[in-house]
Scaffold this motif. Structure first.
Motif, mmCIF file in Angstrom:
data_model
loop_
_atom_site.group_PDB
_atom_site.id
_atom_site.type_symbol
_atom_site.label_atom_id
_atom_site.label_comp_id
_atom_site.label_asym_id
_atom_site.label_seq_id
_atom_site.Cartn_x
_atom_site.Cartn_y
_atom_site.Cartn_z
ATOM 1 N N ARG A 88 3.227 21.699 1.233
ATOM 2 C CA ARG A 88 4.658 21.594 1.528
ATOM 3 C C ARG A 88 5.368 20.662 0.560
ATOM 4 N N GLU A 89 4.591 19.767 -0.083
ATOM 5 C CA GLU A 89 5.165 18.851 -1.064
ATOM 6 C C GLU A 89 4.046 18.367 -1.977
ATOM 7 N N THR A 90 4.434 17.894 -3.163
ATOM 8 C CA THR A 90 3.457 17.387 -4.126
ATOM 9 C C THR A 90 3.952 16.052 -4.672
ATOM 10 N N PRO A 91 3.095 15.010 -4.681
ATOM 11 C CA PRO A 91 1.732 14.971 -4.149
ATOM 12 C C PRO A 91 1.717 14.911 -2.626
ATOM 13 N N GLN A 92 0.530 15.014 -2.037
ATOM 14 C CA GLN A 92 0.393 15.015 -0.577
ATOM 15 C C GLN A 92 0.031 13.610 -0.077
ATOM 16 N N SER A 93 0.756 13.179 0.956
ATOM 17 C CA SER A 93 0.509 11.869 1.561
ATOM 18 C C SER A 93 0.152 12.067 3.029
ATOM 19 N N GLU A 94 0.014 10.956 3.747
ATOM 20 C CA GLU A 94 -0.295 11.013 5.184
ATOM 21 C C GLU A 94 0.820 11.696 5.979
ATOM 22 N N MET A 95 2.031 11.755 5.426
ATOM 23 C CA MET A 95 3.180 12.332 6.126
ATOM 24 C C MET A 95 3.422 13.803 5.777
ATOM 25 N N LEU A 148 -2.469 23.962 -5.461
ATOM 26 C CA LEU A 148 -2.379 22.646 -6.087
ATOM 27 C C LEU A 148 -2.548 21.544 -5.048
ATOM 28 N N LEU A 149 -3.664 20.838 -5.127
ATOM 29 C CA LEU A 149 -3.897 19.693 -4.261
ATOM 30 C C LEU A 149 -3.947 18.436 -5.119
ATOM 31 N N ILE A 150 -3.096 17.479 -4.817
ATOM 32 C CA ILE A 150 -3.099 16.192 -5.507
ATOM 33 C C ILE A 150 -2.666 15.127 -4.508
ATOM 34 N N GLY A 151 -3.484 14.107 -4.348
ATOM 35 C CA GLY A 151 -3.266 13.132 -3.284
ATOM 36 C C GLY A 151 -2.528 11.880 -3.723
ATOM 37 N N ASP A 152 -1.708 11.363 -2.812
ATOM 38 C CA ASP A 152 -1.015 10.090 -2.998
ATOM 39 C C ASP A 152 -1.758 9.050 -2.156
ATOM 40 N N TYR A 153 -2.557 8.212 -2.823
ATOM 41 C CA TYR A 153 -3.380 7.250 -2.082
ATOM 42 C C TYR A 153 -2.731 5.856 -2.005
ATOM 43 N N ALA A 154 -1.407 5.801 -2.127
ATOM 44 C CA ALA A 154 -0.694 4.512 -2.145
ATOM 45 C C ALA A 154 -0.971 3.687 -0.885
ATOM 46 N N ASP A 171 -7.631 -4.132 11.416
ATOM 47 C CA ASP A 171 -7.269 -4.591 12.772
ATOM 48 C C ASP A 171 -6.871 -3.425 13.664
ATOM 49 N N LYS A 172 -6.229 -2.420 13.058
ATOM 50 C CA LYS A 172 -5.779 -1.261 13.823
ATOM 51 C C LYS A 172 -6.250 0.024 13.147
ATOM 52 N N PRO A 173 -6.591 1.049 13.949
ATOM 53 C CA PRO A 173 -7.011 2.328 13.365
ATOM 54 C C PRO A 173 -5.815 3.103 12.829
ATOM 55 N N ASP A 174 -6.032 3.847 11.764
ATOM 56 C CA ASP A 174 -4.952 4.632 11.168
ATOM 57 C C ASP A 174 -5.575 5.748 10.328
ATOM 58 N N ASP A 175 -4.718 6.551 9.713
ATOM 59 C CA ASP A 175 -5.164 7.651 8.870
ATOM 60 C C ASP A 175 -4.774 7.366 7.424
ATOM 61 N N TYR A 176 -5.667 7.720 6.500
ATOM 62 C CA TYR A 176 -5.443 7.399 5.091
ATOM 63 C C TYR A 176 -5.836 8.567 4.190
ATOM 64 N N VAL A 177 -4.976 8.841 3.205
ATOM 65 C CA VAL A 177 -5.332 9.766 2.138
ATOM 66 C C VAL A 177 -6.217 9.016 1.140
ATOM 67 N N VAL A 178 -7.330 9.652 0.757
ATOM 68 C CA VAL A 178 -8.232 9.079 -0.239
ATOM 69 C C VAL A 178 -8.323 10.087 -1.390
ATOM 70 N N ALA A 179 -7.860 9.685 -2.565
ATOM 71 C CA ALA A 179 -7.728 10.614 -3.686
ATOM 72 C C ALA A 179 -7.676 9.831 -4.991
ATOM 73 N N THR A 180 -7.520 10.553 -6.104
ATOM 74 C CA THR A 180 -7.375 9.882 -7.400
ATOM 75 C C THR A 180 -5.929 9.896 -7.890
ATOM 76 N N SER A 187 -8.999 8.377 10.636
ATOM 77 C CA SER A 187 -9.327 9.574 9.850
ATOM 78 C C SER A 187 -9.078 9.308 8.379
ATOM 79 N N GLY A 188 -10.026 9.744 7.565
ATOM 80 C CA GLY A 188 -9.834 9.704 6.122
ATOM 81 C C GLY A 188 -9.539 11.109 5.635
ATOM 82 N N ILE A 189 -8.335 11.311 5.094
ATOM 83 C CA ILE A 189 -7.965 12.618 4.556
ATOM 84 C C ILE A 189 -8.451 12.640 3.114
ATOM 85 N N LEU A 190 -9.703 13.027 2.949
ATOM 86 C CA LEU A 190 -10.358 12.945 1.641
ATOM 87 C C LEU A 190 -10.093 14.188 0.795
#
Length: 322
Positions: free
Chosen positions: A133-140, A284-290, A236-245, A173-176
């Protein structure tokens, strides 16, 4: 100081083996869950086999999961087990749904009733983004999966979020994005290429058949990515993260680097085979790991060219030994 205990489902896989190594290096007592089968494959953990404790269990059997949790009493559970090959998910969509989606629910239920203080990591996937839906892909970024595997992973991801919010579990969750290594299965395109190059280099083959050379992926090193998994469970708190280059490369770039490493001209050996093209391609998959960089302090260390060359070298050495 108490020794921390971790349970890894899928410990015999690529990620499981690197994670087990990593946790052993941190002083953990490492337990792994394996399915009982007539053909047990422990090659990836052979070098640490005596340092980990293996247990038989099944993601589809909630009672076996609860019994394991009661026995081991782990502080951390890493759920890496799944039917994880996208093309197979088209041939076995029901099996993929059972393991990759419902298996997550059964593990979460077992934790909720048996060990609610346990910290849980779910291996989510960039395949959930699918038709992006957008590039790059983030947790949102909204999900639009394009395979039964991607759909099953999206279920596993959202059920993890729901158990975190509904039952106050520490569930992250790790969105790897794609992550590779010399331990990657031969069915995956990166390893198919590097193993094929090694065979051609050693005179064991002349041709490598591939599908869509224009498909683009964000490829990193599995050894880097397991550190991000661990970091998620130390927060300290659980969350979801994009893991990418944050970088994208085509299959053709992968092919060019791999063949060049072996001093070969890829155009003389690569043949396009329509049988290897997906019914619904992810373009096209490209992750935003900010977020992972900011909150976890995580960054990828191994670059793409270095990764491909590492894999080619390992495959050539492996074939020479064999």
């Amino acid at each position: 100081m108490m020794t921390r205990r971790a349970l890894i489902t899928g410990i015999t896989g690529q990620d499981g083996s690197y994670l087990a190594e990593f946790l052993l290096g941190k002083g953990y007592e490492v337990h792994g869950m394996v399915r009982r089968s007539s053909e047990e494959k422990f090659e990836r953990i052979a070098h640490i086999r005596e340092k980990v404790v293996l247990h038989q269990g099944d993601l589809l059997d909630q009672f076996s999961l609860a019994a394991l949790l009661s026995q081991i009493k782990p502080q951390e559970v890493y759920n890496l087990a799944a039917q994880s090959f996208v093309p197979t998910s088209w041939n076995q969509p029901v099996l993929t749904g059972e393991f990759t989606a419902l298996g997550v629910t059964k593990m979460l239920e077992a934790i909720r009733h048996t060990a609610p203080e346990t910290r849980f990591y779910q291996a989510s996937s960039s395949e959930m983004f699918g038709r992006v839906r957008e590039t790059p892909q983030s947790e949102m970024t909204p999900f639009y999966p394009r395979s039964p595997y991607g759909v099953a992973k999206a279920y596993g991801h959202f059920i993890t979020v729901n158990y975190r919010e509904s039952f106050n579990l520490f569930a992250a969750s790790g969105i790897l994005f794609n992550h590779e290594s010399p331990r990657r299965g031969l069915e995956f395109v990166t390893r198919k290429v590097t193993h094929g190059v090694a065979r051609i280099r050693l005179g064991l083959d002349t041709t490598l058949r591939l599908g869509n050379l224009d498909a683009q992926r964000d490829w990193g090193f599995a050894g880097d990515y397991v550190e991000a998994m661990w970091l998620m469970l130390q927060q300290d708190k659980p969350d979801d993260y994009v893991v990418a280059t944050g970088e994208t490369h085509t299959v053709q770039e992968l092919v060019e680097i791999a063949f060049a490493r072996a001093d070969l001209d890829w155009k003389k050996h690569v043949k396009i085979d329509p049988a290897f093209i997906r019914p619904a391609e992810v373009d096209l998959l490209i992750g935003d790991y900010a977020k992972a960089k900011k909150q976890l302090g995580w960054e990828p260390k191994v670059r793409f060219k270095e990764l491909v060359e590492m894999m080619v070298d390992a495959d050539i050495e492996r074939l020479k030994r064999d």
